[in-house]
Design an enzyme around this catalytic site. Structure first.
Site, short mmCIF file in Angstrom:
data_model
loop_
_atom_site.label_atom_id
_atom_site.label_comp_id
_atom_site.label_asym_id
_atom_site.label_seq_id
_atom_site.Cartn_x
_atom_site.Cartn_y
_atom_site.Cartn_z
N LYS A 1 0.83 -1.21 0.00
CA LYS A 1 0.00 0.00 0.00
C LYS A 1 0.87 1.27 0.00
CE LYS A 1 -3.99 -2.26 0.56
NZ LYS A 1 -3.62 -3.67 0.69
C1 LIG Z 1 -4.20 -4.85 0.28
C2 LIG Z 1 -3.38 -6.06 0.25
C3 LIG Z 1 -3.61 -7.08 -0.68
C4 LIG Z 1 -4.77 -7.03 -1.66
O1 LIG Z 1 -4.60 -6.02 -2.63
P1 LIG Z 1 -5.84 -5.49 -3.45
O2 LIG Z 1 -5.31 -4.36 -4.26
O3 LIG Z 1 -6.84 -5.03 -2.43
O4 LIG Z 1 -6.35 -6.61 -4.26
C5 LIG Z 1 -2.76 -8.17 -0.70
N1 LIG Z 1 -1.74 -8.27 0.18
C6 LIG Z 1 -1.49 -7.31 1.08
C7 LIG Z 1 -0.36 -7.49 2.04
C8 LIG Z 1 -2.28 -6.16 1.16
O5 LIG Z 1 -2.02 -5.22 2.05
#
Ligand SMILES: *Cc1c(COP(=O)(O)O)cnc(C)c1O
Length: 497
Positions: free
Chosen positions: A112
């Site tokens: 993120k």
């Molecule tokens: C948010 C997240 C995901 C999923 O990603 P999306 O874009 O919501 O599909 C997978 N792994 C981790 C560690 C995340 O923080």
């Protein structure tokens, strides 16, 4: 060429990029999409000689056309700097035949950070460009990682308040500690008694509340979103797929134009959608392997063409993927319906009312390059253990889901195309589950003992982000029911009524 944005539900069009970022969600509840997907205007060879920051500019300038070169470059420079603990920003590691694209070297050790390091800069630049006088209130639902990354990104950013809702029992201990210890006078976080979907639905409801928006406006506030429903989250995520391809090319791992597969551990469908956009821009990607955990609503969808959220919500060891309503799938549905906002709006209405919808055969064909798979808790653990024992390379539980799904995919299809796995979190963010996977037994000791044990076993230094929360004081302790989210927002903003 100027790109404008329109709602996936047909109610809003002709919106400039900076406005779409400010708004987050369209007024009709839809998501913003560009009128067309731009093509890369540099060759893969040229891209292979670029730094991460240069690549970011080449990709983002094509989508965010109302930002000047100077504005965009300034956002990029401020975002992708020494906050990342590796110079390449997103290094690639090769292990057991796949390339792991490590997206977790930022402030909060999950992918993120890739978008949330830059979103605050894009947002404040957009506010200036559009002469916004109001304070911007970033309202965010999190399954654990977005919340901390958004708070870290927006902490003490002038002209903003950041409010985060997370599911009380749905995040890892490290995730929770990261959030409740966040400093900054403008940061607010509340745990809700519910799951991620409750939090996301509550946030979307507040966004759709016109009266509330009016009330906020009178007090000098307006809402925006740091969730991947915001196009300003999605665009920066396209960058690392382009960069990864370019680095594979530069390192002679692939030849120019050679197709690769990408495997993405998926929750809200943002990350994999960014890979899809990269493909549409001309990046040679063959298949997009969509990996789910036991909440395998997307796997079922790609199998049958029916999206059905009517099922039990399962808490897993990959909590950031514990989601039954994958918001960003709406963007793919919209495209597959020939950018028909009305048709998409009908399906989303059905999702809201019945919890399900079915797409046409034609739409299903449109998305044939998406391959769904899912991994059980057992197989995820087994893959983490095996990879570590065979190669010494340690991955987190979310990346483990992707690795397991890719193994199944390869066994079933015999597809030998080179594969990039999006590695979405540091193993330290989910230490307990990772340690349990390696040792094959339950851990009862305290979180930081687990972390120290893991460090002893794997030899990877403990990231700064984890060291910080060892002693950091807790500054947030709000909890509420899912139907009290609006009141909680009001309280955070100091009784606006
Ligand atoms: C948010 C997240 C995901 C999923 O990603 P999306 O874009 O919501 O599909 C997978 N792994 C981790 C560690 C995340 O923080």
């Amino acid at each position: 060429m100027e790109i404008s944005y329109q709602s996936t539900r047909g109610g809003e069009a002709g919106v400039r990029a900076s406005q779409a970022i400010l708004k987050g969600l369209a007024e009709d509840g839809g998501l913003f999409m560009p009128t067309f997907i731009p093509k890369l205007d540099k060759s893969l060879k040229e891209l292979s000689e670029m730094t991460y920051q240069e690549t970011a500019y080449e990709v983002m300038k094509l989508f965010l056309t109302d930002y000047t070169e100077e504005e965009l470059k300034s956002c990029i420079e401020r975002a992708y700097d020494s906050k990342f603990d590796t110079e390449e920003i997103t290094p690639l590691s090769k292990a057991e035949g796949s390339y792991y694209l490590e997206l977790y070297h930022g402030n909060t050790i999950a992918f993120k950070d890739m978008a949330l390091s830059i979103l605050p800069h894009l947002m404040t630049t957009a506010a200036k460009k559009n002469q916004v006088k109001n304070k911007i209130v970033i309202l965010t639902a999190t399954s654990g990682d977005t919340g901390k990354a958004a708070m870290a990104g927006f902490a003490d950013v002038e002209g903003t308040e950041i409010i985060v809702f997370y599911p009380k029992d749905g995040v890892s201990r490290v995730q929770e500690l990261q959030m409740v210890t966040q400093k900054g006078d403008n940061t607010h976080v509340a745990a809700i008694y519910g799951n991620f979907d409750d939090a996301q639905t509550g946030v979307k409801k507040i966004f759709g509340d016109k009266e509330f928006a009016k009330k906020l406006d009178e007090k000098g506030y307006q809402l925006s979103s740091a969730n991947s429903i915001n196009i300003g989250r999605l665009v920066p995520q396209v960058v690392y797929y382009v960069y990864a391809y370019a680095k594979l090319l530069e390192n002679g791992e692939i030849s120019e134009g050679e197709e690769i597969n990408v495997t993405v551990p998926t929750g809200n469908f943002g990350n994999i959608l960014a890979a899809y956009l990269a493909k549409q821009m001309g990046l040679p990607i063959k298949n997009l392997i969509c990996a789910s955990n036991d909440n395998k609503v997307l796997y079922d969808f790609f199998q049958t063409g029916v999206y059905d959220r009517n099922r039990d919500f399962i808490l897993t060891s990959s909590p950031s993927m514990d989601i039954l309503i994958s918001s960003n799938l709406e963007r793919l549905i919209y495209l597959s319906a020939g950018s028909d906002g009305k048709a998409n709006a009908e399906l989303m209405k059905s999702l809201g009312e019945k919890g399900s919808y079915e797409i046409t055969g034609e739409m299903k064909k449109f998305m044939a390059d998406f391959k769904g798979g899912y991994s059980s808790e057992e197989s995820t653990k087994a893959v983490i253990k095996k990879l570590f024992e065979d190669t010494g390379y340690l991955i987190d539980t979310h990346t483990g889901v992707a690795a397991a799904v890719y193994e199944q995919y390869k066994a079933e299809t015999k597809d030998e195309t080179k594969n990039v796995i999006a590695s979405t979190a540091s193993p330290y963010k989910f230490s307990r589950n990772v340690l349990e996977a390696i040792e094959g037994k339950k851990e009862t000791c305290d979180e930081f003992q687990v972390i120290d044990r893991l460090a002893g076993i794997c030899g990877v230094p403990i990231p700064q982000a984890v060291e910080e929360i060892r002693t950091a004081p807790v500054c947030h302790n709000t909890e509420c029911h899912a139907d009290q989210m609006k009141e909680t927002v009001e309280n955070f903003l100091g009784k606006i009524s």
